[in-house]
Design a protein around this motif. Structure first.
Motif, PDB file in Angstrom:
ATOM      1  N   UNK A  57       3.729  -2.975 -31.151  1.00  0.00           N
ATOM      2  CA  UNK A  57       2.276  -3.222 -32.575  1.00  0.00           C
ATOM      3  C   UNK A  57       2.673  -2.547 -33.625  1.00  0.00           C
ATOM      4  N   UNK A  58       2.197  -2.159 -35.312  1.00  0.00           N
ATOM      5  CA  UNK A  58       2.914  -2.218 -36.085  1.00  0.00           C
ATOM      6  C   UNK A  58       2.525  -0.525 -36.288  1.00  0.00           C
ATOM      7  N   UNK A  59       3.811   1.181 -36.883  1.00  0.00           N
ATOM      8  CA  UNK A  59       4.451  -0.070 -37.744  1.00  0.00           C
ATOM      9  C   UNK A  59       6.378  -0.289 -36.661  1.00  0.00           C
ATOM     10  N   UNK A  60       5.703  -0.138 -35.147  1.00  0.00           N
ATOM     11  CA  UNK A  60       6.529  -0.577 -34.331  1.00  0.00           C
ATOM     12  C   UNK A  60       7.888   0.471 -34.566  1.00  0.00           C
ATOM     13  N   UNK A  61       7.484   0.921 -33.878  1.00  0.00           N
ATOM     14  CA  UNK A  61       8.323   2.753 -33.503  1.00  0.00           C
ATOM     15  C   UNK A  61       9.022   2.319 -32.785  1.00  0.00           C
ATOM     16  N   UNK A  62      10.216   3.299 -32.378  1.00  0.00           N
ATOM     17  CA  UNK A  62      11.539   2.010 -31.860  1.00  0.00           C
ATOM     18  C   UNK A  62      11.855   3.731 -30.789  1.00  0.00           C
ATOM     19  N   UNK A  63      12.300   3.748 -29.900  1.00  0.00           N
ATOM     20  CA  UNK A  63      13.101   5.211 -29.412  1.00  0.00           C
ATOM     21  C   UNK A  63      13.951   3.993 -28.285  1.00  0.00           C
ATOM     22  N   UNK A  64      15.616   4.805 -28.497  1.00  0.00           N
ATOM     23  CA  UNK A  64      15.995   4.753 -27.489  1.00  0.00           C
ATOM     24  C   UNK A  64      17.165   5.734 -26.276  1.00  0.00           C
ATOM     25  N   UNK A  65      16.726   4.929 -24.803  1.00  0.00           N
ATOM     26  CA  UNK A  65      16.558   5.564 -24.283  1.00  0.00           C
ATOM     27  C   UNK A  65      18.235   5.809 -23.270  1.00  0.00           C
ATOM     28  N   UNK A  66      18.295   7.120 -22.440  1.00  0.00           N
ATOM     29  CA  UNK A  66      19.137   6.335 -21.450  1.00  0.00           C
ATOM     30  C   UNK A  66      18.769   7.122 -20.054  1.00  0.00           C
TER      31      UNK A  66
ATOM     32  N   UNK B  98       1.343 -15.793 -37.786  1.00  0.00           N
ATOM     33  CA  UNK B  98       1.629 -13.949 -37.750  1.00  0.00           C
ATOM     34  C   UNK B  98       3.069 -13.647 -36.318  1.00  0.00           C
ATOM     35  N   UNK B  99       2.801 -14.354 -35.305  1.00  0.00           N
ATOM     36  CA  UNK B  99       3.213 -13.995 -33.888  1.00  0.00           C
ATOM     37  C   UNK B  99       4.723 -14.213 -34.853  1.00  0.00           C
ATOM     38  N   UNK B 100       5.507 -14.972 -35.135  1.00  0.00           N
ATOM     39  CA  UNK B 100       6.612 -14.979 -35.538  1.00  0.00           C
ATOM     40  C   UNK B 100       7.153 -14.369 -36.425  1.00  0.00           C
ATOM     41  N   UNK B 101       6.339 -13.552 -37.675  1.00  0.00           N
ATOM     42  CA  UNK B 101       6.569 -12.300 -38.720  1.00  0.00           C
ATOM     43  C   UNK B 101       6.627 -11.270 -38.338  1.00  0.00           C
ATOM     44  N   UNK B 102       5.694 -11.271 -37.141  1.00  0.00           N
ATOM     45  CA  UNK B 102       5.778  -9.890 -36.192  1.00  0.00           C
ATOM     46  C   UNK B 102       7.378 -10.075 -35.468  1.00  0.00           C
ATOM     47  N   UNK B 103       7.319 -11.250 -34.631  1.00  0.00           N
ATOM     48  CA  UNK B 103       9.014 -10.669 -34.096  1.00  0.00           C
ATOM     49  C   UNK B 103       9.798  -9.856 -35.199  1.00  0.00           C
ATOM     50  N   UNK B 104      10.021 -11.645 -36.483  1.00  0.00           N
ATOM     51  CA  UNK B 104      11.267 -10.592 -37.641  1.00  0.00           C
ATOM     52  C   UNK B 104      10.730  -8.624 -37.806  1.00  0.00           C
TER      53      UNK B 104
ATOM     54  N   UNK C 193      12.733  -3.274 -37.599  1.00  0.00           N
ATOM     55  CA  UNK C 193      12.099  -2.047 -37.185  1.00  0.00           C
ATOM     56  C   UNK C 193      13.367  -1.223 -36.364  1.00  0.00           C
ATOM     57  N   UNK C 194      13.773  -2.633 -35.216  1.00  0.00           N
ATOM     58  CA  UNK C 194      14.754  -2.023 -34.181  1.00  0.00           C
ATOM     59  C   UNK C 194      15.899  -1.852 -34.686  1.00  0.00           C
ATOM     60  N   UNK C 195      16.609  -2.457 -35.443  1.00  0.00           N
ATOM     61  CA  UNK C 195      17.658  -2.381 -35.622  1.00  0.00           C
ATOM     62  C   UNK C 195      17.993  -1.956 -37.154  1.00  0.00           C
ATOM     63  N   UNK C 196      16.448  -1.086 -37.963  1.00  0.00           N
ATOM     64  CA  UNK C 196      16.623   0.230 -38.701  1.00  0.00           C
ATOM     65  C   UNK C 196      16.992   1.645 -37.992  1.00  0.00           C
ATOM     66  N   UNK C 197      16.872   1.456 -36.481  1.00  0.00           N
ATOM     67  CA  UNK C 197      16.589   2.736 -35.824  1.00  0.00           C
ATOM     68  C   UNK C 197      17.943   3.041 -36.018  1.00  0.00           C
ATOM     69  N   UNK C 198      18.434   4.521 -36.628  1.00  0.00           N
ATOM     70  CA  UNK C 198      19.860   4.339 -36.255  1.00  0.00           C
ATOM     71  C   UNK C 198      20.352   4.530 -34.499  1.00  0.00           C
ATOM     72  N   UNK C 199      20.160   4.764 -33.690  1.00  0.00           N
ATOM     73  CA  UNK C 199      21.216   4.581 -32.749  1.00  0.00           C
ATOM     74  C   UNK C 199      21.581   3.279 -32.430  1.00  0.00           C
ATOM     75  N   UNK C 200      20.196   2.191 -32.291  1.00  0.00           N
ATOM     76  CA  UNK C 200      19.822   1.312 -32.018  1.00  0.00           C
ATOM     77  C   UNK C 200      20.464   0.015 -32.739  1.00  0.00           C
TER      78      UNK C 200
ATOM     79  N   UNK D 196      18.543   1.673 -22.916  1.00  0.00           N
ATOM     80  CA  UNK D 196      16.979   0.856 -23.011  1.00  0.00           C
ATOM     81  C   UNK D 196      16.585   0.769 -24.403  1.00  0.00           C
ATOM     82  N   UNK D 197      16.564   0.011 -25.021  1.00  0.00           N
ATOM     83  CA  UNK D 197      15.974  -0.619 -26.542  1.00  0.00           C
ATOM     84  C   UNK D 197      14.692  -0.742 -26.223  1.00  0.00           C
ATOM     85  N   UNK D 198      13.530   0.559 -27.099  1.00  0.00           N
ATOM     86  CA  UNK D 198      12.285   0.545 -26.798  1.00  0.00           C
ATOM     87  C   UNK D 198      11.486   0.026 -27.939  1.00  0.00           C
ATOM     88  N   UNK D 199      10.645  -0.608 -28.051  1.00  0.00           N
ATOM     89  CA  UNK D 199       9.784  -1.041 -29.451  1.00  0.00           C
ATOM     90  C   UNK D 199       8.153  -1.046 -29.112  1.00  0.00           C
TER      91      UNK D 199
END
Length: 306
Positions: free
Chosen positions: A241-250, A136-142, A147-154, A235-238
Motif C-alpha cells: 500500500x502507498x507510499x510503498x515503503x521498501x527495505x532490503x534485508x539479509x 488500478x492494479x496496473x498503475x499500482x504495480x508501476x 519505489x523499489x528501484x528508487x531505494x538506494x540498496x535495491x 530480500x527486497x521487501x516492499x
C-alpha cells in the motif's frame, strides 16, 4: 541440448539455452495467469534463461513452494496450487520491477467487471496475447516498481544482473529440484517480496510465517550445486500500500542455519515419501486431543455469579 560457456557477459558458469519441448507435449501458455501447463520431466541439471513462467511451472521437480505444502502435510504437495488474483498481481509486480521493458508487452490495463463491455475488453486483451489487469492494479504495480528501484540498496542490486533465472539440480537424496531466482547479480541472489509490513519486526514475522528462510536455503543449495557464486542472498521487501515503503534485508547466520536445517529435514521427508509411494495427510491412528494452552485458562466458577 545446446551448451555454452562464458556467454555474452562472461558469467563464470555454464549456461543452457531454453530446452526443447519433448515430442507430444502440449504447448503451455506463456502468459502469466494462463492455463496450467502439462507436467513434464525437467531438463538436465543447469541454468536456464528466458524460460516463460508456465514452461518452468511444467517441470516436474521439487520447488520451494512444493516443500512448503509438504511441510503442512505430505498429501498437500500433490495438489496443484490454484491461481488467484493475488498471485496474478504478484507476478505483475515482479515483471514491473525486474523486467520493466516487458511489462507493457505482457500486461494490458482494462476495466474489469461483469458488463458486456468489460468481458469484451478482457477477451480482446487475451486474444492479443496480453494478461488483462485491472487499471488500478496496473498503475499500482508501476508505482511499486518505481519505489523499489528508487531505494538506494535495491536500486544498486538491480543495476546489474538478470531476472527470472531458472535452475535445475539433483540433490544428494536423488530428488530433482528446481528454483526460479528473481534476480541474479554478480555474487548476489535477490528475491522480491510484497508484504503488509516491511519493517524489521514485521518482515521477520513474514519470514517465519511464509518460510522465507527455507526458501533461501533451497535457492542457495541450487546455486552451490551448479557452481553459481552467490555470496549473499537478499530480500527486497516492499509494502503493498502507498507510499510503498521498501527495505532490503539479509538474514542472520542463526536464521539462515535454521532455514537450512528445516529445508533439509523436509527434503529428506519428501524423498522418503517418494520412495514409499505414500503421501499421508494427518495421523492414521486415533489421537488424544487437548485444547490449546490459551483455552485451558478456565475462569473461576462461582455459582453465585448467575
Amino acid at each position: 541440448m545446446a551448451q555454452r560457456a562464458l556467454i555474452h557477459d562472461d558469467r563464470p558458469f555454464l549456461c543452457f539455452v531454453r530446452p526443447p519441448r519433448p515430442a507430444g507435449a502440449l504447448e503451455p501458455s506463456s502468459r502469466a495467469g494462463g492455463d496450467r501447463a502439462v507436467r513434464q520431466a525437467p531438463p538436465p541439471d543447469g541454468i536456464y534463461r528466458g524460460v516463460p513462467f508456465q514452461d518452468y511451472f511444467s517441470w516436474s521437480a521439487v520447488s520451494n513452494s512444493t516443500l512448503g505444502r509438504f511441510a503442512k502435510y505430505p498429501a498437500l504437495c500433490k495438489t496443484e496450487q490454484a491461481d488467484t488474483p493475488a498471485l496474478l498481481f504478484g507476478r505483475a509486480v515482479h515483471c514491473a520491477v525486474l523486467e520493466p521493458d516487458q511489462f507493457a508487452e505482457r500486461y494490458q490495463p482494462i476495466a474489469l467487471g461483469r458488463s458486456k463491455a468489460a468481458k469484451a475488453a478482457r477477451a480482446e486483451a487475451e486474444e492479443a496475447g496480453y494478461t488483462p489487469l485491472d487499471a488500478s492494479a496496473h498503475q499500482e504495480a508501476l508505482d511499486i516498481a518505481a519505489s523499489v528501484r528508487n531505494h538506494p540498496a535495491c536500486g544498486l542490486v538491480l543495476s546489474a544482473g538478470e531476472a527470472e533465472v531458472s535452475i535445475v539440480w539433483t540433490d544428494e537424496t536423488g530428488l530433482r529440484c528446481k528454483a526460479r531466482i528473481d534476480w541474479l547479480a554478480p555474487s548476489v541472489a535477490a528475491d522480491l517480496k510484497t508484504t503488509k509490513d516491511a519493517s524489521p519486526e514485521g518482515f521477520a514475522r513474514a519470514v517465519a510465517t511464509y518460510r522465507y528462510h527455507v526458501q533461501q536455503a533451497h535457492y542457495l543449495a541450487g546455486c552451490e550445486a551448479l557452481g553459481i557464486e552467490a555470496e549473499a542472498f537478499l530480500f527486497m521487501a516492499v509494502e503493498k500500500t502507498a507510499p510503498y515503503p521498501v527495505a532490503c534485508y539479509q538474514l542472520s547466520d542463526a536464521t539462515s542455519n535454521a532455514g537450512f536445517r528445516l529445508w533439509r529435514h523436509h527434503l529428506r521427508g519428501f524423498a522418503i515419501c517418494e520412495t514409499a509411494g505414500r503421501w499421508p495427510a494427518y495421523s492414521d491412528e486415533i489421537e488424544t486431543l487437548n485444547l490449546p494452552a490459551w483455552a485451558m485458562n478456565e475462569p473461576s466458577y462461582d455459582d453465585q455469579s448467575f
